[in-house]
Design a protein around this motif. Structure first.
Motif, PDB file in Angstrom:
ATOM      1  N   ASP A   1     -13.650  71.250  53.027  1.00 26.71           N
ATOM      2  CA  ASP A   1     -12.814  72.086  53.894  1.00 26.71           C
ATOM      3  C   ASP A   1     -13.648  73.138  54.613  1.00 26.71           C
ATOM      4  OD1 ASP A   1     -10.614  70.681  53.020  1.00 26.71           O
ATOM      5  OD2 ASP A   1      -9.874  72.264  51.695  1.00 26.71           O
TER       6      ASP A   1
ATOM      7  N   LEU B   1      -9.018  68.906  59.641  1.00 27.37           N
ATOM      8  CA  LEU B   1      -8.420  70.206  59.337  1.00 27.37           C
ATOM      9  C   LEU B   1      -6.914  70.218  59.554  1.00 27.37           C
ATOM     10  CD1 LEU B   1     -11.143  72.661  60.640  1.00 27.37           C
ATOM     11  CD2 LEU B   1     -10.535  72.123  58.286  1.00 27.37           C
TER      12      LEU B   1
ATOM     13  N   MET C   1      -5.074  70.511  56.432  1.00 24.19           N
ATOM     14  CA  MET C   1      -4.986  71.813  55.757  1.00 24.19           C
ATOM     15  C   MET C   1      -3.603  72.431  55.901  1.00 24.19           C
ATOM     16  SD  MET C   1      -8.612  73.739  56.298  1.00 24.19           S
ATOM     17  CE  MET C   1      -8.218  75.070  55.177  1.00 24.19           C
TER      18      MET C   1
END
Length: 69
Positions: free
Chosen positions: A7, A57, A60
């Motif tokens: 991440d 991402l 996320m």
């Protein structure tokens, strides 16, 4: 599976890509082109990696909302 290192790596690469877009927008200066040439193989790889990190991402959003790692 602990994905925090992935991440953070993806986040750093995406931020670098965003800074490059800011340089293009504000100053018409493309740092990738300056360093590696206009659409050379290496510059295309850099653009592809930034794009892949940006897509990664997106995941996320779901993880941040759930509060899980």
């Amino acid at each position: 599976m602990n994905s925090k290192p992935l991440d953070y790596t993806a986040l750093v690469i995406t931020i670098i890509g965003a800074v490059n877009w800011g340089l293009i927008g504000f100053f018409k200066f493309n740092l990738v082109t300056f360093l590696f040439g206009d659409m050379t193989l290496i510059s295309r790889i850099i653009y592809a990696v930034v794009g892949i990190c940006g897509l990664y991402l997106i995941s996320m959003f779901g993880r941040v909302g759930n509060g899980t790692d």
